[in-house]
Scaffold this motif. Structure first.
Motif, PDB file in Angstrom:
ATOM      1  N   LEU A 123       0.749  -1.380   0.044  1.00 58.76           N
ATOM      2  CA  LEU A 123      -0.187  -0.051   0.091  1.00 58.76           C
ATOM      3  C   LEU A 123       0.827   1.202  -0.043  1.00 58.76           C
ATOM      4  O   LEU A 123       1.522   1.518   0.957  1.00 58.76           O
ATOM      5  N   GLY A 124       0.745   2.016  -1.135  1.00 59.54           N
ATOM      6  CA  GLY A 124       1.409   3.301  -1.235  1.00 59.54           C
ATOM      7  C   GLY A 124       2.182   3.357  -2.280  1.00 59.54           C
ATOM      8  O   GLY A 124       2.364   2.549  -3.335  1.00 59.54           O
ATOM      9  N   SER A 125       2.529   4.637  -2.494  1.00 60.06           N
ATOM     10  CA  SER A 125       3.452   4.897  -3.959  1.00 60.06           C
ATOM     11  C   SER A 125       4.880   4.739  -3.641  1.00 60.06           C
ATOM     12  O   SER A 125       5.527   5.760  -4.136  1.00 60.06           O
ATOM     13  N   PHE A 126       5.321   3.624  -3.232  1.00 60.50           N
ATOM     14  CA  PHE A 126       6.670   3.385  -3.290  1.00 60.50           C
ATOM     15  C   PHE A 126       7.002   2.410  -4.392  1.00 60.50           C
ATOM     16  O   PHE A 126       6.163   1.676  -4.818  1.00 60.50           O
ATOM     17  N   ARG A 127       8.461   2.077  -4.374  1.00 58.78           N
ATOM     18  CA  ARG A 127       9.068   1.148  -5.208  1.00 58.78           C
ATOM     19  C   ARG A 127       9.370  -0.269  -4.471  1.00 58.78           C
ATOM     20  O   ARG A 127       9.911  -0.429  -3.366  1.00 58.78           O
ATOM     21  N   VAL A 128       8.953  -1.621  -4.909  1.00 61.99           N
ATOM     22  CA  VAL A 128       9.263  -2.838  -4.473  1.00 61.99           C
ATOM     23  C   VAL A 128      10.534  -3.465  -5.278  1.00 61.99           C
ATOM     24  O   VAL A 128      10.238  -3.364  -6.565  1.00 61.99           O
ATOM     25  N   GLY A 129      11.664  -3.453  -4.789  1.00 63.82           N
ATOM     26  CA  GLY A 129      12.766  -3.712  -5.882  1.00 63.82           C
ATOM     27  C   GLY A 129      12.991  -4.939  -6.562  1.00 63.82           C
ATOM     28  O   GLY A 129      12.114  -5.708  -6.221  1.00 63.82           O
TER      29      GLY A 129
ATOM     30  N   VAL B 120       2.977  -4.340   3.393  1.00 66.77           N
ATOM     31  CA  VAL B 120       4.159  -3.700   3.182  1.00 66.77           C
ATOM     32  C   VAL B 120       3.632  -1.985   2.843  1.00 66.77           C
ATOM     33  O   VAL B 120       2.741  -1.801   1.939  1.00 66.77           O
ATOM     34  N   LEU B 121       4.285  -1.312   3.651  1.00 68.89           N
ATOM     35  CA  LEU B 121       4.006   0.043   3.525  1.00 68.89           C
ATOM     36  C   LEU B 121       5.151   0.913   3.327  1.00 68.89           C
ATOM     37  O   LEU B 121       5.048   2.387   3.324  1.00 68.89           O
ATOM     38  N   ARG B 122       6.359   0.403   3.279  1.00 74.92           N
ATOM     39  CA  ARG B 122       7.536   1.359   2.973  1.00 74.92           C
ATOM     40  C   ARG B 122       8.268   0.426   1.583  1.00 74.92           C
ATOM     41  O   ARG B 122       8.029  -0.687   1.233  1.00 74.92           O
ATOM     42  N   GLU B 123       9.114   1.400   1.240  1.00 75.32           N
ATOM     43  CA  GLU B 123       9.919   1.092  -0.094  1.00 75.32           C
ATOM     44  C   GLU B 123      10.669  -0.355   0.256  1.00 75.32           C
ATOM     45  O   GLU B 123      11.173  -0.466   1.454  1.00 75.32           O
ATOM     46  N   VAL B 124      10.855  -1.224  -0.714  1.00 77.09           N
ATOM     47  CA  VAL B 124      11.392  -2.584  -0.611  1.00 77.09           C
ATOM     48  C   VAL B 124      12.818  -2.459  -1.432  1.00 77.09           C
ATOM     49  O   VAL B 124      12.561  -2.317  -2.669  1.00 77.09           O
ATOM     50  N   PRO B 125      14.032  -2.609  -0.940  1.00 79.72           N
ATOM     51  CA  PRO B 125      15.046  -2.544  -1.737  1.00 79.72           C
ATOM     52  C   PRO B 125      15.327  -3.638  -2.709  1.00 79.72           C
ATOM     53  O   PRO B 125      14.412  -4.858  -2.740  1.00 79.72           O
TER      54      PRO B 125
ATOM     55  N   GLY C 134       5.418 -10.294   7.311  1.00 74.69           N
ATOM     56  CA  GLY C 134       4.976  -9.819   8.392  1.00 74.69           C
ATOM     57  C   GLY C 134       4.039  -8.547   8.162  1.00 74.69           C
ATOM     58  O   GLY C 134       3.825  -7.980   7.270  1.00 74.69           O
ATOM     59  N   ASN C 135       3.225  -8.171   9.464  1.00 82.04           N
ATOM     60  CA  ASN C 135       2.404  -6.816   9.366  1.00 82.04           C
ATOM     61  C   ASN C 135       2.985  -5.947  10.377  1.00 82.04           C
ATOM     62  O   ASN C 135       2.757  -6.514  11.527  1.00 82.04           O
ATOM     63  N   PRO C 136       3.675  -4.997  10.562  1.00 83.50           N
ATOM     64  CA  PRO C 136       3.944  -4.296   9.239  1.00 83.50           C
ATOM     65  C   PRO C 136       5.048  -5.121   8.616  1.00 83.50           C
ATOM     66  O   PRO C 136       5.988  -5.703   9.199  1.00 83.50           O
ATOM     67  N   GLY C 137       5.439  -5.097   7.403  1.00 78.34           N
ATOM     68  CA  GLY C 137       6.225  -5.945   6.593  1.00 78.34           C
ATOM     69  C   GLY C 137       7.677  -5.298   7.013  1.00 78.34           C
ATOM     70  O   GLY C 137       7.916  -4.300   7.064  1.00 78.34           O
ATOM     71  N   ARG C 138       8.644  -6.393   7.328  1.00 78.85           N
ATOM     72  CA  ARG C 138       9.986  -5.909   7.392  1.00 78.85           C
ATOM     73  C   ARG C 138      10.980  -6.940   6.703  1.00 78.85           C
ATOM     74  O   ARG C 138      10.542  -7.991   6.442  1.00 78.85           O
ATOM     75  N   VAL C 139      11.766  -6.240   6.360  1.00 80.55           N
ATOM     76  CA  VAL C 139      13.006  -7.040   5.410  1.00 80.55           C
ATOM     77  C   VAL C 139      13.518  -8.082   6.501  1.00 80.55           C
ATOM     78  O   VAL C 139      14.295  -7.944   7.343  1.00 80.55           O
ATOM     79  N   VAL C 140      13.384  -9.498   6.109  1.00 81.53           N
ATOM     80  CA  VAL C 140      14.113 -10.561   6.773  1.00 81.53           C
ATOM     81  C   VAL C 140      15.294 -11.346   5.929  1.00 81.53           C
ATOM     82  O   VAL C 140      16.060 -12.057   6.595  1.00 81.53           O
TER      83      VAL C 140
END
Ligand SMILES: CC(C)(COP(=O)(O)OP(=O)(O)OC[C@H]1O[C@@H](n2cnc3c(N)ncnc32)[C@H](O)[C@@H]1OP(=O)(O)O)[C@@H](O)C(=O)NCCC(=O)NCCS
Length: 256
Positions: A133-139, A150-155, A162-168
Motif C-alpha cells: 500500500l502506497g506509492s513506493f517501489r518494490v525492488g 508492506v507500507l515502505r519501499e523495499v530494496p 509480516g505486518n507491518p512488513g519487515r525485511v528478513v
C-alpha cells in the motif's frame, strides 16, 4: 498481440507445475483471462475511453475475481495464480516476470493523491493475501511473503514478511535476529537476575570494607563514634557485646 498471447500461455507453464495443456490454460486460467482483458481495457484507457475501459475491467472482474484498473501498467510475463481477490490500482506499475497470488492488493493508503499505488520491479513474487500500500517501489528480485502488509519501499533482492512488513532477507543473507518461539525472553527472570547481580555486588563491597577495617573476617567496626575513651573502634562485635552485658550486670553505664 499474438506474440503476447503465446508468451502469456508459456508463462503459466513456467510458473505452475499443475498446468497440463495449452487448451486447459487458455480456457481455465482466470489470471490469463484477466491479463488479456486488461490489455484491451488499458489500450482504451490510453485513448481516453475511460468508461468503456472501466466496463471491460469490471466485466473481467465479474468473471475472474481479479480487478485490474485499466490505468495500471503491467509488464511482460505477469503471472496471476488463482487470482481471486486480486486488486491492482490505477497508478500501479508492474515490471516483467512478476508472480502474484490470490488475495493480493496493490493499492493506496487512501491518503495520497496522483501516483498513489506501488511500483513493482522485475522478477518479484507477491504471496497470497499480501497488501502493498502506497506509492513506493518494490525492488527487483524481491519476495513479499503471504499476508505481509508492506507500507515502505523495499530494496532490490529482499524478502519482506509480516505486518507491518519487515525485511528478513537481503541479498540472500538473513537480516536482524531470528525470533525463536521456543526460547522467548522472560522479563521476570531477567529482573531477578539483575537483582541477584546487585546483591552479589553489595556483598562483595561489604566484605571488602569489613576486611579493610579489621583485617580479619567476622569482625565489624563499632557503629558508635570512636573515641580514645571507649576504644570501641575496630573491636570484634561479640567482644563489644560481652563488655556491654558485663557493665549492665555491674550496674554501670555502657560506655561503648
Ligand atoms: C516469502 C517467500 C516468497 C519465501 O521467500 P524467501 O526469500 O525464500 O524466504 P525464506 O523462505 O528463506 O524465509 C525467510 C524467513 O521469513 C519467514 N517467512 C517466510 N514466509 C513468511 C510469511 N509469509 N509470513 C511470515 N514469515 C515468513 C521464514 O520462516 C523465514 O524465517 P526464519 O529466517 O526465521 O527461518 C514465501 O515464504 C512466501 O510467502 N511465498 C508466497 C507463496 C504463496 O503465496 N503461495 C500461495 C500458493 S496458493
Amino acid at each position: 498481440m499474438f506474440r503476447h498471447f503465446r508468451s502469456d500461455v508459456k508463462t503459466v507453464f513456467e510458473n505452475d507445475p499443475a498446468a497440463r495443456s495449452r487448451f486447459e490454460v487458455i480456457f481455465t486460467y482466470s489470471g490469463v483471462h484477466a491479463i488479456w482483458a486488461h490489455r484491451v481495457a488499458h489500450a482504451l484507457y490510453r485513448r481516453r475511453w475511460f468508461t468503456l475501459a472501466r466496463i471491460i475491467s469490471q466485466t473481467s472482474r465479474f468473471f475472474t475475481g481479479i480487478e485490474i484498473h485499466p490505468g495500471a501498467t503491467i509488464g511482460q510475463r505477469l503471472f496471476i495464480d488463482h487470482g481471486m481477490g486480486v486488486v491492482i490500482g490505477e497508478t500501479c506499475e508492474i515490471g516483467d516476470d512478476v508472480v502474484i497470488y490470490q488475495g493480493v492488493t496493490l493499492g493506496g493508503t487512501g491518503k495520497e493523491k496522483g501516483k498513489r499505488h506501488p511500483t513493482i520491479g522485475n522478477n518479484v513474487v507477491i504471496g497470497s493475501g499480501a497488501k502493498v500500500l502506497g506509492s513506493f517501489r518494490v525492488g527487483d528480485n524481491s519476495n513479499i511473503g503471504s499476508n505481509a502488509v508492506v507500507l515502505r519501499e523495499v530494496p532490490d533482492n529482499c524478502t519482506v514478511v509480516g505486518n507491518p512488513g519487515r525485511v528478513v532477507r537481503r541479498n540472500g543473507e538473513r537480516v536482524g535476529d531470528r525470533l525463536d518461539h521456543t526460547q522467548l525472553p522472560d522479563p521476570v527472570i531477567e529482573m531477578f537476575r539483575a537483582m541477584q547481580g546487585e546483591i552479589n555486588g553489595l556483598k562483595d563491597e561489604v566484605g571488602r570494607l569489613t576486611s579493610a577495617g579489621e583485617g580479619a573476617p567476622g569482625t565489624v567496626r563499632a557503629i558508635a563514634p570512636a573515641s580514645a575513651e571507649n576504644g570501641a573502634q575496630g573491636r570484634p562485635a561479640n567482644e563489644v557485646k560481652e563488655t556491654m552485658q558485663k557493665e549492665l550486670q555491674e550496674g554501670g553505664k555502657s560506655k561503648v
